[in-house]
Design a protein around this motif. Sequence first.
Motif, PDB file in Angstrom:
ATOM      1  N   UNK A  56       0.827  -1.202   0.000  1.00 34.26           N
ATOM      2  CA  UNK A  56       0.000   0.000   0.000  1.00 34.26           C
ATOM      3  C   UNK A  56       0.865   1.257   0.000  1.00 34.26           C
ATOM      4  N   UNK A  57       0.484   2.195  -0.847  1.00 37.07           N
ATOM      5  CA  UNK A  57       1.103   3.517  -0.835  1.00 37.07           C
ATOM      6  C   UNK A  57       0.039   4.467  -0.321  1.00 37.07           C
ATOM      7  N   UNK A  58       0.069   4.765   0.968  1.00 41.76           N
ATOM      8  CA  UNK A  58      -0.988   5.564   1.589  1.00 41.76           C
ATOM      9  C   UNK A  58      -0.408   6.613   2.541  1.00 41.76           C
ATOM     10  N   UNK A  59       0.476   7.490   2.034  1.00 43.69           N
ATOM     11  CA  UNK A  59       1.104   8.482   2.903  1.00 43.69           C
ATOM     12  C   UNK A  59       0.158   9.588   3.376  1.00 43.69           C
ATOM     13  N   UNK A  60      -1.001   9.710   2.761  1.00 40.30           N
ATOM     14  CA  UNK A  60      -1.926  10.785   3.113  1.00 40.30           C
ATOM     15  C   UNK A  60      -2.976  10.321   4.117  1.00 40.30           C
ATOM     16  N   UNK A  61      -3.581   9.187   3.856  1.00 39.12           N
ATOM     17  CA  UNK A  61      -4.632   8.683   4.745  1.00 39.12           C
ATOM     18  C   UNK A  61      -4.087   7.785   5.848  1.00 39.12           C
ATOM     19  N   UNK A  62      -2.957   7.182   5.621  1.00 40.68           N
ATOM     20  CA  UNK A  62      -2.387   6.176   6.537  1.00 40.68           C
ATOM     21  C   UNK A  62      -3.363   5.020   6.744  1.00 40.68           C
ATOM     22  N   UNK A  63      -4.200   4.789   5.750  1.00 37.74           N
ATOM     23  CA  UNK A  63      -5.196   3.712   5.776  1.00 37.74           C
ATOM     24  C   UNK A  63      -4.835   2.760   4.644  1.00 37.74           C
ATOM     25  N   UNK A  64      -4.275   1.625   5.003  1.00 34.96           N
ATOM     26  CA  UNK A  64      -3.813   0.659   4.002  1.00 34.96           C
ATOM     27  C   UNK A  64      -4.925  -0.343   3.704  1.00 34.96           C
ATOM     28  N   UNK A  65      -5.050  -0.702   2.432  1.00 30.38           N
ATOM     29  CA  UNK A  65      -6.037  -1.706   2.015  1.00 30.38           C
ATOM     30  C   UNK A  65      -5.345  -2.707   1.109  1.00 30.38           C
ATOM     31  N   UNK A  66      -5.614  -3.980   1.352  1.00 29.70           N
ATOM     32  CA  UNK A  66      -5.095  -5.055   0.511  1.00 29.70           C
ATOM     33  C   UNK A  66      -6.248  -5.877  -0.031  1.00 29.70           C
ATOM     34  N   UNK A  67      -6.078  -6.356  -1.244  1.00 30.95           N
ATOM     35  CA  UNK A  67      -7.105  -7.194  -1.868  1.00 30.95           C
ATOM     36  C   UNK A  67      -6.433  -8.365  -2.561  1.00 30.95           C
ATOM     37  N   UNK A  68      -7.145  -9.465  -2.623  1.00 30.17           N
ATOM     38  CA  UNK A  68      -6.673 -10.646  -3.351  1.00 30.17           C
ATOM     39  C   UNK A  68      -7.840 -11.203  -4.148  1.00 30.17           C
ATOM     40  N   UNK A  69      -7.573 -11.492  -5.419  1.00 31.12           N
ATOM     41  CA  UNK A  69      -8.584 -12.030  -6.325  1.00 31.12           C
ATOM     42  C   UNK A  69      -8.161 -13.443  -6.714  1.00 31.12           C
ATOM     43  N   UNK A  70      -9.027 -14.401  -6.469  1.00 32.77           N
ATOM     44  CA  UNK A  70      -8.791 -15.788  -6.876  1.00 32.77           C
ATOM     45  C   UNK A  70      -9.538 -16.038  -8.171  1.00 32.77           C
ATOM     46  N   UNK A  71      -8.796 -16.424  -9.200  1.00 36.50           N
ATOM     47  CA  UNK A  71      -9.400 -16.732 -10.488  1.00 36.50           C
ATOM     48  C   UNK A  71      -9.765 -18.216 -10.560  1.00 36.50           C
ATOM     49  N   UNK A  72     -10.649 -18.558 -11.477  1.00 37.43           N
ATOM     50  CA  UNK A  72     -11.067 -19.956 -11.649  1.00 37.43           C
ATOM     51  C   UNK A  72      -9.913 -20.883 -12.017  1.00 37.43           C
ATOM     52  N   UNK A  73      -8.842 -20.330 -12.563  1.00 36.26           N
ATOM     53  CA  UNK A  73      -7.687 -21.159 -12.925  1.00 36.26           C
ATOM     54  C   UNK A  73      -6.722 -21.363 -11.749  1.00 36.26           C
ATOM     55  N   UNK A  74      -7.083 -20.855 -10.570  1.00 37.99           N
ATOM     56  CA  UNK A  74      -6.267 -21.033  -9.373  1.00 37.99           C
ATOM     57  C   UNK A  74      -5.266 -19.926  -9.104  1.00 37.99           C
ATOM     58  N   UNK A  75      -5.090 -19.016 -10.046  1.00 35.79           N
ATOM     59  CA  UNK A  75      -4.155 -17.901  -9.874  1.00 35.79           C
ATOM     60  C   UNK A  75      -4.750 -16.887  -8.902  1.00 35.79           C
ATOM     61  N   UNK A  76      -3.911 -16.372  -8.007  1.00 38.28           N
ATOM     62  CA  UNK A  76      -4.323 -15.306  -7.097  1.00 38.28           C
ATOM     63  C   UNK A  76      -3.569 -14.042  -7.479  1.00 38.28           C
TER      64      UNK A  76
END
Length: 159
Positions: free
Chosen positions: A33-53
């Motif tokens: 996360x690049x959040x120098x202004x809000x200091x609120x970090x968010x992470x996401x992960x997407x799992x595809x049908x082929x198993x790739x994240x």
Amino acid sequence: MLTIDYTEFHDTNQLKDWEKDLIEQAKAALAGSYSPYSHFRVGAAVLLDNGVIITGSNQENGAYPSGLCAERVALFYAGAQYPNVPIKALAVVASNEKGITVSPVSPCGACRQVMLEYQMISNKPYTIYMVGAGKIIKIDDVKQLLPFSFTNVSEMDQE
């Protein structure tokens, strides 16, 4: 009356191994996360049908609103690299100076619209995990997050 179907978990013991892995990948994405202004970090992960994240994190910019949310970073990358592979699930987690937020955070309206677009492309619902330190909310269809959604204008009824 509007009803939203969801499942709430207070720990990961009830989740399958792939669900736990997806959530851990979303947590790991917080480091990017690049959040120098809000200091609120968010992470996401997407799992595809082929198993790739695919992971993503929020990227802020001094020229607000030029930044991008973690969910859209991950979804756009997945769409660009695997354009015909449906999504199986998406996990999102947030943190601040105290660590992972106790309550789960919900995707913003723009992210919800993008999430729905990808669901419509594949014509297949996918699961969303909103993760907090105190609980996890699982929703099995993006439409639950955006019940009065915008659809393709060309498909709207014309008078």
